[in-house]
Design a protein around this motif. Structure first.
Motif, short mmCIF file in Angstrom:
data_model
loop_
_atom_site.label_atom_id
_atom_site.label_comp_id
_atom_site.label_asym_id
_atom_site.label_seq_id
_atom_site.Cartn_x
_atom_site.Cartn_y
_atom_site.Cartn_z
N TYR A 92 33.67 37.41 25.88
CA TYR A 92 32.68 37.35 26.95
C TYR A 92 33.10 38.10 28.21
CZ TYR A 92 34.77 32.89 28.88
OH TYR A 92 35.55 31.91 29.40
N ARG A 142 42.04 34.65 23.87
CA ARG A 142 40.62 34.75 23.50
C ARG A 142 40.48 34.91 21.99
NH1 ARG A 142 39.72 32.87 28.39
NH2 ARG A 142 38.80 34.30 29.89
N ILE A 190 36.13 42.39 32.97
CA ILE A 190 37.05 42.18 31.84
C ILE A 190 36.38 41.37 30.75
CG2 ILE A 190 39.27 41.23 31.09
CD1 ILE A 190 40.33 41.40 33.88
N TYR A 226 47.35 36.36 33.13
CA TYR A 226 46.30 35.69 32.35
C TYR A 226 46.26 34.21 32.72
CZ TYR A 226 43.42 34.10 28.47
OH TYR A 226 42.41 33.55 27.73
N PHE A 244 44.77 33.72 36.15
CA PHE A 244 43.40 34.16 36.47
C PHE A 244 42.42 34.14 35.32
CE2 PHE A 244 45.34 36.06 40.29
CZ PHE A 244 44.40 35.66 41.23
N THR A 264 38.25 40.18 27.51
CA THR A 264 39.44 40.21 26.67
C THR A 264 39.03 40.14 25.20
OG1 THR A 264 40.73 39.17 28.40
CG2 THR A 264 41.62 39.00 26.18
N SER A 311 40.59 32.13 34.18
CA SER A 311 39.35 31.42 34.48
C SER A 311 38.86 31.75 35.89
CB SER A 311 39.57 29.92 34.34
OG SER A 311 38.48 29.24 34.91
N ALA A 312 39.72 31.57 36.87
CA ALA A 312 39.30 31.78 38.26
C ALA A 312 40.53 31.75 39.16
CB ALA A 312 38.32 30.70 38.69
N ALA A 313 40.32 32.16 40.41
CA ALA A 313 41.40 32.09 41.39
C ALA A 313 41.75 30.61 41.65
CB ALA A 313 40.97 32.77 42.68
N ILE A 321 32.02 37.80 32.07
CA ILE A 321 31.25 36.94 32.97
C ILE A 321 31.70 37.07 34.43
CG2 ILE A 321 30.53 35.28 31.21
CD1 ILE A 321 32.86 33.47 32.04
N VAL A 322 32.54 38.09 34.71
CA VAL A 322 32.98 38.31 36.09
C VAL A 322 32.75 39.78 36.43
CG1 VAL A 322 34.97 38.31 37.65
CG2 VAL A 322 34.67 36.43 36.04
N ASP A 326 42.66 43.53 27.22
CA ASP A 326 41.57 43.28 28.16
C ASP A 326 40.74 44.57 28.28
OD1 ASP A 326 42.87 40.72 28.86
OD2 ASP A 326 44.42 42.06 29.63
N PRO A 329 42.09 28.74 44.35
CA PRO A 329 41.24 27.90 45.21
C PRO A 329 39.97 27.44 44.50
CG PRO A 329 41.86 29.94 46.34
CD PRO A 329 42.34 30.07 44.93
N ARG A 376 33.47 42.08 47.45
CA ARG A 376 33.31 40.65 47.23
C ARG A 376 32.58 39.96 48.39
NH1 ARG A 376 33.70 40.90 42.47
NH2 ARG A 376 35.32 40.08 41.11
N GLN A 413 35.59 44.09 41.01
CA GLN A 413 35.92 43.80 42.43
C GLN A 413 35.55 45.01 43.27
OE1 GLN A 413 40.01 42.99 41.46
NE2 GLN A 413 39.85 40.90 42.16
#
Ligand SMILES: Cc1cc2nc3c(=O)[nH]c(=O)nc-3n(C[C@H](O)[C@H](O)[C@H](O)COP(=O)(O)OP(=O)(O)OC[C@H]3O[C@@H](n4cnc5c(N)ncnc54)[C@H](O)[C@@H]3O)c2cc1C
Length: 478
Positions: free
Chosen positions: A144, A98, A185, A443, A446, A187, A448-450, A146-147, A251, A452, A153, A150
């Motif tokens: 940023y 980041r 998070i 890092y 994850f 970072t 960006s995203a999981a 943006i999540v 983070d 799937p 969920r 947990q």
């Protein structure tokens, strides 16, 4: 462009950072942050000294501005962005994800697509363009968040165990909104200037209070930063932990304790549809992740270099099996990945006059990334045998009169002194085995995203119609 000293001075702004339950007075002096901040400051200085790579000229004013703020109109413009991403990635060997050019890509992409923000009223489009101009003029460093955390969920934001665990607008005032809650998070937040707050995880109907997209300065009243355990402060020396001690970007969990945000800093307010559309309808997701892929390519090169140096350290470079391992398990992956980055740049999608790195190659890269990092780390470990475990416990072994003779004699290799051999092996271990290395792995898996979620994006980005047409042609031939 601003220099390193100006950047460091800007961090002494009274921001609220808590580490181990205590408030950090000045991040620029605290051992957890000193080295990563120094690295960013150095890179600002290097960037200012290399305007050919790091700046472009604004045709309207004739003034130079940072190339990370360039709205790309063509493949050539994306190439300019690729070069500046690489410029920022190289000082940390791709280990700091980041750097300022990451969120700059998001804000720039938003400004290139103000029509999305205009849908709620032109004042919102004006806000994003005005903030982009400010950030560009002042070379702002944004992080940023943006999540959301947990917590549960299975439930949307408004059905969490209590209201405003996820961040939302708890109150509206004439001059702005008041934000409460927590984001999981951000970072680099402790060493950035501003925070961008929104959601990339989809919001659900009824989540209107949470449907925000906005920015705030890192010293905003009520904004609290909680970094995870820092690695730099734990590292016993640079020699023993050369990466942990210097490149931990940290983070940070962010808490919004009734933070007031003026309307001018709000890009989306109470529009679930726009929050859900902002990253994908605008070029922001592909532009930000283009930075991530360029940066990851630098890290792969670094890993390849470490692998080869490790092999040479023990005079294994002539061994055919070792060469095959280096070629198949390391070089092939690095070269293929570099090709993807170039394809994303060379074949952009251009619409509404804006060029975005091609999503097909971006998501292919992101989908492979988390597998490659595991494969590459394992491939390097395969080459090491027990090398990392047969090392002196610290550099002190070279200094003690009781141990230095044994250390110099038995830890050397055929081609390197003990000091040089141990130095290289400790570097490699910090890349593949320490807690810092574990965080690097997480890092890439994850950031960006999981998996799937990334795979689903790849599914949508691929040209299935073209592939199916070929099958139809074949079927039609007989
Ligand atoms: C080192 C690091 C740095 C980060 N930096 C930032 C940052 O700067 N800013 C920021 O906003 N965020 C940051 N993040 C957060 C990151 O964006 C999230 O971790 C990521 O989006 C995954 O979300 P999550 O952590 O909530 O995990 P989840 O999405 O809850 O995933 C956890 C598990 O659920 C599974 N899962 C999730 N979704 C699906 C699905 N649709 N189908 C099937 N299984 C699924 C996953 O496979 C995984 O096993 C960072 C994360 C890490 C690890």
């Amino acid at each position: 462009m601003r220099g390193g000293a100006t950047y460091v001075a800007s961090l002494r702004d009274g921001r609220t950072v808590f580490l181990d339950g205590e408030r950090v007075d000045d991040v620029t002096k605290h051992p957890a942050f000193v080295e990563p901040i120094r690295k960013i400051a150095e890179t600002y200085d290097q960037a200012a000294a290399a305007p050919d790579v790091t700046t472009v000229v604004d045709p309207a004013t004739g003034r130079h501005f940072g190339a990370m703020w360039l709205i790309p109109r063509s493949a050539d413009d994306i190439e300019i962005r690729r070069r500046v991403h690489r410029f920022w990635a190289e000082p940390s060997y791709g280990l700091m994800g980041r750097t300022p050019d990451h969120v700059a890509s998001v804000i720039t992409a938003f400004a290139s697509w103000r029509q999305l923000f205009d849908r709620a009223g032109r004042q919102f489009g004006d806000n994003i363009v005005r903030f982009w101009e400010k950030a560009r003029a002042e070379d702002l460093y944004l992080s940023y968040a943006i999540v959301p955390p947990q917590i549960d969920r299975s439930q949307p934001a408004h059905r969490q165990p209590e209201p405003f665990l996820y961040p939302g607008a708890v109150r509206e005032r004439d001059d702005g909104i008041v934000v409460r809650g927590c984001q999981a998070i951000a970072t680099s937040a402790a060493m950035a200037d501003w925070l961008f707050l929104s959601y990339i995880t989809p919001l659900a109907p009824g989540d209107d209070d949470y449907a925000l997209s906005l920015v705030m300065p890192m010293n905003a009243d009520g904004l609290k930063l909680y970094p995870r355990r820092p690695f730099a402060a734990q590292a016993t020396s640079v020699y023993d932990y050369p990466l942990s001690s210097r490149f931990d970007e940290l983070d940070v969990t962010v808490v919004f304790e009734d933070v007031f945000v003026p309307w001018e800093q709000v890009f989306i307010y109470r529009r679930v549809d726009l929050v859900n559309a902002q990253f994908h309808e605008t070029p922001s997701h592909t532009m930000a992740n283009f930075q991530s892929l360029v940066r990851f390519g630098v890290k792969l090169e670094f890993l390849a270099g470490l692998a080869m140096k490790l092999v040479e350290l023990h005079s294994n470079e002539g061994n055919a099996a070792t060469q095959a391992h280096l070629g198949g398990e390391i070089a092939a992956l690095c070269a293929a990945f570099e090709g993807l980055v170039h394809a994303a740049q060379r074949f952009p999608l251009v619409s509404e006059g804006v060029a975005r790195p091609h999503p097909q190659y971006i998501y292919a890269g992101m989908s492979l990334q988390r597998r490659l990092i595991v494969d590459l780390m394992r491939a390097v470990r395969e080459l090491a045998g027990g090398a990392f475990q047969a090392l002196p416990s610290s550099s002190a072994s070279f200094d003690s009169p009781e141990t230095c003779a044994d250390t110099e004699r038995y830890y050397r290799s055929g081609v390197a002194s003990a000091r040089d051999r141990v130095k290289l092996l400790k570097l490699i271990w910090d890349m593949v085995g320490t807690e810092f290395a574990g965080r690097q792995l997480q890092y890439e898996m994850f950031y960006s995203a999981a998996q799937p979620v990334v795979n689903a994006r790849m599914f949508r980005a691929y040209d299935w119609a073209k592939a199916k047409a070929m099958v139809d042609r074949c079927l039609g031939e007989y």
